[in-house]
Design an enzyme around this catalytic site. Sequence first.
Site, short mmCIF file in Angstrom:
data_model
loop_
_atom_site.label_atom_id
_atom_site.label_comp_id
_atom_site.label_asym_id
_atom_site.label_seq_id
_atom_site.Cartn_x
_atom_site.Cartn_y
_atom_site.Cartn_z
N THR B 158 0.84 -1.23 -0.01
CA THR B 158 0.11 -0.10 -0.02
C THR B 158 0.86 1.46 -0.02
O THR B 158 1.79 1.52 0.69
CB THR B 158 -0.88 0.04 1.26
OG1 THR B 158 -1.52 -1.20 1.31
CG2 THR B 158 -1.91 1.32 1.32
N GLY B 197 2.26 -3.28 8.23
CA GLY B 197 2.58 -3.47 9.80
C GLY B 197 4.08 -3.89 9.84
O GLY B 197 4.69 -4.33 9.04
N GLU B 440 -6.93 -5.66 3.82
CA GLU B 440 -7.08 -6.59 2.97
C GLU B 440 -8.47 -6.35 2.06
O GLU B 440 -9.21 -7.44 1.75
CB GLU B 440 -7.20 -7.88 3.83
CG GLU B 440 -5.98 -8.21 4.62
CD GLU B 440 -4.80 -8.78 3.90
OE1 GLU B 440 -5.14 -9.43 2.84
OE2 GLU B 440 -3.78 -8.44 4.02
#
Lengths: 707, 670
Positions: B158, B197, B440
């Site tokens: 992303t 993350g 997701e």
Amino acid sequence: MTAIIRRAIHLKHRIYYYHSDFLLPYSINLNGIKYKTTVENNEPKPHNQISDTKNDHLLTERQSATFNVEELTQFMFGGPGNYFEINTRRQIIRLALDHPIHGTHLPFEYLTADEYYSLTIRKSLLAIQEAKRLNITNNKHRRWFFDIFVNNRFVFFIHTIMSLHSLETMTTEEQKRQFLPLAQSFHITTAYAQTELGHGTDVQRLETEAVFDPTTDSFILNTPTLTSTKFWPGGLGRTVNHVLLMAQLYTPDRNHPCGLQMFLVQIRDLKTHEPLPGVETGVIGVHFAHTFGDNGYLRLKNVRIPRTQMLMKFDQVDEQGKFHNQSDARLLYGTLLHARIYLCESVTVALAQAITIAMRYSAVRFQGQNSNGNEIRILDYPLQQAKLIPCLSATYAFVITFMKLDNYFNELKTNEEIYLEQLPEIHALSSGFKAYTTLISERMAQVCRVACGGHGFLVGSGLVGIRNFLDAGCTAEGDNVVLLQETTRYLLKVMQEVEENNGKHIDSSVAYLSLPLWSSRTTMNLDDYCRVFESRSQLLIKEACNTMLELSSSPSSDEFLNNSIQLVHIANAHMETYLMRAFYEQVNKASQHPSISSILEQLFYVFAIHTLRNESADFIRFKLLSADQIYELETRTLPDMYSQLRPNLVALVDAFDFHDHELDSCLGRYDGQVYEALMERARLNPTNGHKVHPAWLSLKQGTLSIL
Amino acid sequence: MVDTQDQSPFYRITDTKNPDLLHERQSATFDVEQLTQFIFGGPSGYFNINRRRQITRLAYTHPIHKTHLPLEYLDADEHYSLLIRKSFIAIKEAQRFNITDNKQLGWFLSVFSNGRFMFGLHTSMFIKTLETMASNEQKEKFLPLARSFQIIGTYVQTELGHGSNIQRLETEAIFDCTTDTFILNTPTLTATKFWPGSLGRSVNYVLLMAQLYTPDRNHPCGLQMFFVQIRDLNTHEPLPGVEVGEISTRFAHEIADNGYLRLTNVRIPRNHMLMKLAYVDEQGNFHRLGDPRLLYGAMLATRVSLCAFFSILLARAATIAIRYSAVRRQGLNPSGKETLVLDYPLQQEKLVPCIATTYAFFYSFMKLENLRVQILESDIILFEQLPELHAISSGLKAYTSTIAERFSQICRVACGGHGFLVASGIKTINNMLDAACSYEGDSVVLFQQTARYLLKVMQQADDDNDINMESSITYLFSTISAPATIVNLDDYCRLFECRSQLLLKSISNQLIESSSSTSYDKLSKNSIELVHIAKAYVETFILRAFYDGVRKAAEHQSFALVFEQLFHVFAIHTLRNQATDFIRLKLLTAEQIYQLETYTLPDLYTRLRPNLVALVDTFDFHDNELNSCLGCYDGQVYEALMERARLNPSNRYKVHPVWTSIKQNTMSKL
């Protein structure tokens, strides 16, 4: 002083000075920053001009609007008697933001708990001084000033919203003279200590005790059980030096309960701020809406206060401990109503902020590609419009209705007799409105969050804080389903009166109950929508009257309990009629503004159809509308309205005229520079001050070697 | 000493301290452990509850859990440091206990680090992607390092300006044949990698998704995955050309250490592009090798497991809300006693559909997981069935996250003000489920993919009647007669199947007749309805899955009936929320729905009432997992709330320092 270590975080154009020790510098060193003592421009101009737009897409949006934003702003929020007094409000906001302290700290989410608290205290105290200096005395204006100045985290807000009101309305003249000036000047600061660990909504069950002791002419206060611990009051944790304590009075002795009374109790030493003997107080666990600051707990052990600290306008205890009951309990309602109005204002404003953020971001964010290979502005997706436009229309509906309600209440307040007579209606409307708007606003804020994708989840989006505030709003000042049942009880009573047809005056908000039912027609104008909602509400109430035998039954009766799910549904249906009517009246008022009125009309249709389709089963069952009609409305009319409104979506949120500081959002800022803002905010994160985080340093140096 | 081989439930009824809760547990009509074993038991079942209990006990025996304050009381740096420490100890302990099975390892690491394992993306996405996309040579080189945590990585896709639409990613990898390297750049602000993350402060490697240009900048070759070192392995400092940091996510500590990454002329060797499916040779020629659907398989596995995760989160929220409601009293009843809030019909209206939905979600997940195993874990991957798996898993992920988020919010409200404390555990769950609606894959994007699949099979079926019909969509092509009355469970299933079929047929015809020029325009114009048909399909899938569960339960006399009641609640609750469809399609009348909603549903609540606490006890959560003052097994909620409040570090001050400084300051007027 070596203790004050300053860290400067340099960005391209701005420098944030950040006291690593917030605990010391109460008097801020402004380092020669010039502090303008007056706002140079007293013109009540909007906070932003189209020329401030930096993002090209947002500029296109603004240029393609079919109406003048300022005209709509003035129409909605300006004009004499308007609750929001937009022109004054603008000046107050400018005054509040003019202070140099706002440039001295990091965004709140980057502060530790202690820094955070210290900063809000400093800002709150400064705000009080400044309001005094600037001579802002009107209660509402002062509240706005405090809210803006302290980034919506004014620690004494319960003191100013609730306690001052109680001290004005529940005290004897002598008590007023004694306490009020001290409270107004913030020498006495208070929390409103009602809720206990074991008891919230049901105040009759509160356990905190005040037992009169005639030998010393004092009350002995105790929290006799764990569950009687006062829990949640805002400002109580570390801040206030007094509380307004709700407790069960026993007089002349422990064997004679006299019900709930309010006591003014000092809990901290005014000089040292230390808790007084017998007082245990502290902050309760962390919660998510920092906006409700410093919620605390309080335990009292044989704390004595003079008899005269009981608020005695309505009930008195004399020196012998005799209890004199003169109360018209209805008058106590004022404080609660006052707090509820404030909450409703905050809720509608919060929703307007959420939709402003989501709409502006959707106008600059691109995603996916069309058949020509061009990226698509997400605001052009029908699915995005289906998320946001109903939120926008609901926001207008809520704001309009809020102002109508407030006006109505103020009108009634001018005559105490009429006020008391209308109290049931006031109670029903304010309860229902609070419950309905918080429920819907919380949902819609969540829709806005999702509409902004992952970035909406950042604190820096502003949406997370708003959503949490609205979530809290569903519980604060009365649980929603409890409140809605209160509204229904009123509705059932009125219905009974209507059916008895005794010629009694019917309150304006329920006048529709005596009208004939709406008869179906193919094309529906604005009034038809109002009527179809009113007919549905009327039929639902009648139905409930028929199924319930004892209408006057108390809320705890089986009859009431067994039907409670429907009763809540009825209250919502009634509130929908009220919102529709208010919106309808506003559309009518706009008829002199041709460029605005058609747009408000479109918003009205969206609100009406969106609300209707969510409750479609009612309308079909009562044969007010057919399933096919609703399907048409939903799949043809609604998307058609979306297309008509499309060019004006950004202008419609611009009309709320929020200052960027109020939104505190990387995604919703006026200039549209969202990515720059997100990146800047991320870089401000203090943890990025470490090249290598200390946890890794110690890992790598082996002091914390695990692997 | 904890017996870590112990496979028994974490709690027994005798552990209950609150008398009201005890009474609830004693009045249940079935044996909780029997139901737990029925749903979650069996060594081959996904949840393998007995093993899970052992693993949970093992994780909690470690002394570190007693050494820290509740996580909400730590400041950002303390919080991060603690979780890094716990994560490393968890890895070490898992090795010591020889927990090697992937799923069990995942449980252990997660339980050990309070559900906040810092290297979750390393153990899942990073390693899985290496396994599927690296060449054999690369695997030999990278995988042992990754598995032994000598390198720790994350999956970086992303960007600040691009999420769902990965084709538009801007990060560049340009081949330079003179040095046989790729030059990596973040050419614009919007190309900044944002959100991954563990990226912020933790990982030393990333798998970077970037646009490949080879042999030079003028020849775009699409997205490829690159293996990139970003921090020095010795000092942990960012390498030259790397700007990396944490983005701000104070409200969701759960999704930890989300970061941003900017690269300026960072060079990596040519063989650091993952080359199983495509490779670049020394001259810079680009070659495609494998089936890109392979990668897709790994993504699908992640998506499927998310559905289990959301079901568990919802089960936790329901557990907390139900237990608290069985302890909390409010309002007077006619006998003058305070009423248990769980006895209020309005509270039941909030919570019983929530429990029913939780059970339905568990069954739909297990059905999906079975399908996944069939398709992806047979000897040859069944590529022709991937679209179906994709359609269901997308739809179910979107549906369960959205519904579970709303239900967890209802649970929060059902717990009143106390539900708003972090210590209630519910706000955290709500935040995690909120995030789940976006990560997701955004829900409406996923639903449209499900819808597109449905339209495709619909059209193929029209073209060719011989097509091999897959299980979850068979009903779309059969003649289903709408039930005249609703008596059996199967009647509900058929109702939903009819609705789904009719909706799909109508939109399919509409699209064929539509005058829009391109298929893109057609789909876009009808997107609101496409999302709707996808939801209708997912609801049918869930209902069928739950139905299968109820049928299996029929042999167990003591809970067969309870299961049926839950099924009814779920079916009616779902149905009434979509009432217009059923009425418009003439499957039910408005009056019928009114009857179901107003009489049948509350009646079911009453019947389920004695078993509500037992039905959440069945999920068998350890108190540490719930981390909730309101949901603790023993029911001592007020003691727990007060204790937690007193632990707040701010309460160590008699007078907060800011007040000390104010009071000592002579300038102060207050």
